[in-house]
Design an enzyme around this catalytic site. Structure first.
Site, PDB file in Angstrom:
ATOM      1  N   ARG A  54       2.371   7.662  12.768  1.00  0.00           N
ATOM      2  CA  ARG A  54       0.957   7.796  13.157  1.00  0.00           C
ATOM      3  C   ARG A  54       0.906   7.908  14.669  1.00  0.00           C
ATOM      4  O   ARG A  54       1.401   7.036  15.394  1.00  0.00           O
ATOM      5  CB  ARG A  54       0.160   6.571  12.679  1.00  0.00           C
ATOM      6  CG  ARG A  54      -1.308   6.553  13.123  1.00  0.00           C
ATOM      7  CD  ARG A  54      -2.089   7.706  12.498  1.00  0.00           C
ATOM      8  NE  ARG A  54      -3.528   7.549  12.643  1.00  0.00           N
ATOM      9  CZ  ARG A  54      -4.225   7.875  13.733  1.00  0.00           C
ATOM     10  NH1 ARG A  54      -3.610   8.366  14.803  1.00  0.00           N
ATOM     11  NH2 ARG A  54      -5.534   7.711  13.748  1.00  0.00           N
ATOM     12  N   GLU A  62     -10.512  13.735   8.918  1.00  0.00           N
ATOM     13  CA  GLU A  62      -9.744  13.386   7.727  1.00  0.00           C
ATOM     14  C   GLU A  62      -9.606  14.576   6.771  1.00  0.00           C
ATOM     15  O   GLU A  62     -10.581  15.251   6.461  1.00  0.00           O
ATOM     16  CB  GLU A  62     -10.416  12.231   6.982  1.00  0.00           C
ATOM     17  CG  GLU A  62     -10.418  10.913   7.736  1.00  0.00           C
ATOM     18  CD  GLU A  62      -9.059  10.243   7.734  1.00  0.00           C
ATOM     19  OE1 GLU A  62      -8.130  10.780   7.102  1.00  0.00           O
ATOM     20  OE2 GLU A  62      -8.921   9.184   8.379  1.00  0.00           O
ATOM     21  N   ARG A 109       3.111   2.450   8.884  1.00  0.00           N
ATOM     22  CA  ARG A 109       3.460   3.679   9.611  1.00  0.00           C
ATOM     23  C   ARG A 109       3.963   3.345  11.015  1.00  0.00           C
ATOM     24  O   ARG A 109       3.487   2.403  11.653  1.00  0.00           O
ATOM     25  CB  ARG A 109       2.242   4.598   9.703  1.00  0.00           C
ATOM     26  CG  ARG A 109       1.715   5.069   8.351  1.00  0.00           C
ATOM     27  CD  ARG A 109       0.469   5.924   8.484  1.00  0.00           C
ATOM     28  NE  ARG A 109      -0.632   5.191   9.073  1.00  0.00           N
ATOM     29  CZ  ARG A 109      -1.876   5.665   9.186  1.00  0.00           C
ATOM     30  NH1 ARG A 109      -2.156   6.886   8.742  1.00  0.00           N
ATOM     31  NH2 ARG A 109      -2.830   4.932   9.729  1.00  0.00           N
TER      32      ARG A 109
END
Length: 218
Positions: A54, A62, A109
């Site tokens: 990330r 999104e 992440r």
């Protein structure tokens, strides 16, 4: 014996200083990009394992959120990251603000600054610079102010997702202050504006959905 012990302690301290991760340390290792997930997330291969990355300080519309519809400009943002990273390798930098969590977010992440191996392109900054994402202000990070400036330039230049954005008008030159990680804006003199508060135009605060502080009423 006493002097030998002192020497051993000294060596241990020196090794600790050499090996201890420094702020925003750059990893010299290059990792192959396996797949782009969306505009701010991709997967690399590290020691034969797929690791989801990330990008720090970047927020793009999104496109794969399980509880949200595909947002405006999400597919373009995803395609742009594919353009930057397909068949490429990257190396990483890290932010000290994430060190306590071992540079991972709550989803596991890896939180990183990504640099394209071939030309050292700063991927996080390039996404915002070209108008494919926003500066992510929910958490503090070293490049927050410079990323906000890149977003401001992209907006004024009508780049990417700002292409159809309306001009902000008369409030654009009025500055307010917000604390990174907060969704409220303040006057500079407000007792709730901390030492690390960041100045942004009022129009920008409103576009990000920030609320006015009820104490200083900016």
């Amino acid at each position: 014996m006493k002097y030998a012990l002192i020497i051993i302690v000294f060596i241990v301290i020196i090794l600790g200083l050499v090996t201890c991760p420094q702020k925003n340390e750059i990893s010299p290792d290059h990792y192959r990009v396996v797949r782009v997930v969306d505009g701010d997330t991709f997967i690399v291969s590290i020691d034969g394992e797929d690791v989801r990355v990330r990008l720090i300080g970047v927020d793009t519309p999104e496109s794969v959120h399980p509880n949200k519809e595909v947002e405006h400009f999400a597919l373009e943002a995803s395609d742009y990251l594919k353009h930057l990273l397909t068949n490429e390798s990257v190396f990483f930098g890290y932010d000290q603000s994430n060190a306590a969590a071992n540079h991972k977010d709550r989803y596991g992440r890896l939180l990183a600054y990504a640099y394209r191996a071939g030309d050292s392109l700063f991927v996080n900054a390039e996404i915002i610079k070209q108008g494919y994402g926003f500066a992510y202000t929910s958490y503090p990070f070293e490049y927050l102010e410079s990323f906000l400036e890149l977003e401001r330039d992209a907006r004024s230049g009508k780049l990417g997702l700002w292409r159809d954005a309306e001009d902000s008008g008369a409030v654009s030159d009025s500055l307010v202050w917000f604390n990174p990680g907060s969704n409220k804006y303040h006057r500079q003199s407000c007792r709730y504006a901390k030492d690390g508060a960041v100045a942004i135009p009022l129009s920008e605060a409103l576009s990000k959905g920030y609320e006015a502080c009820k104490v200083c009423n900016p």
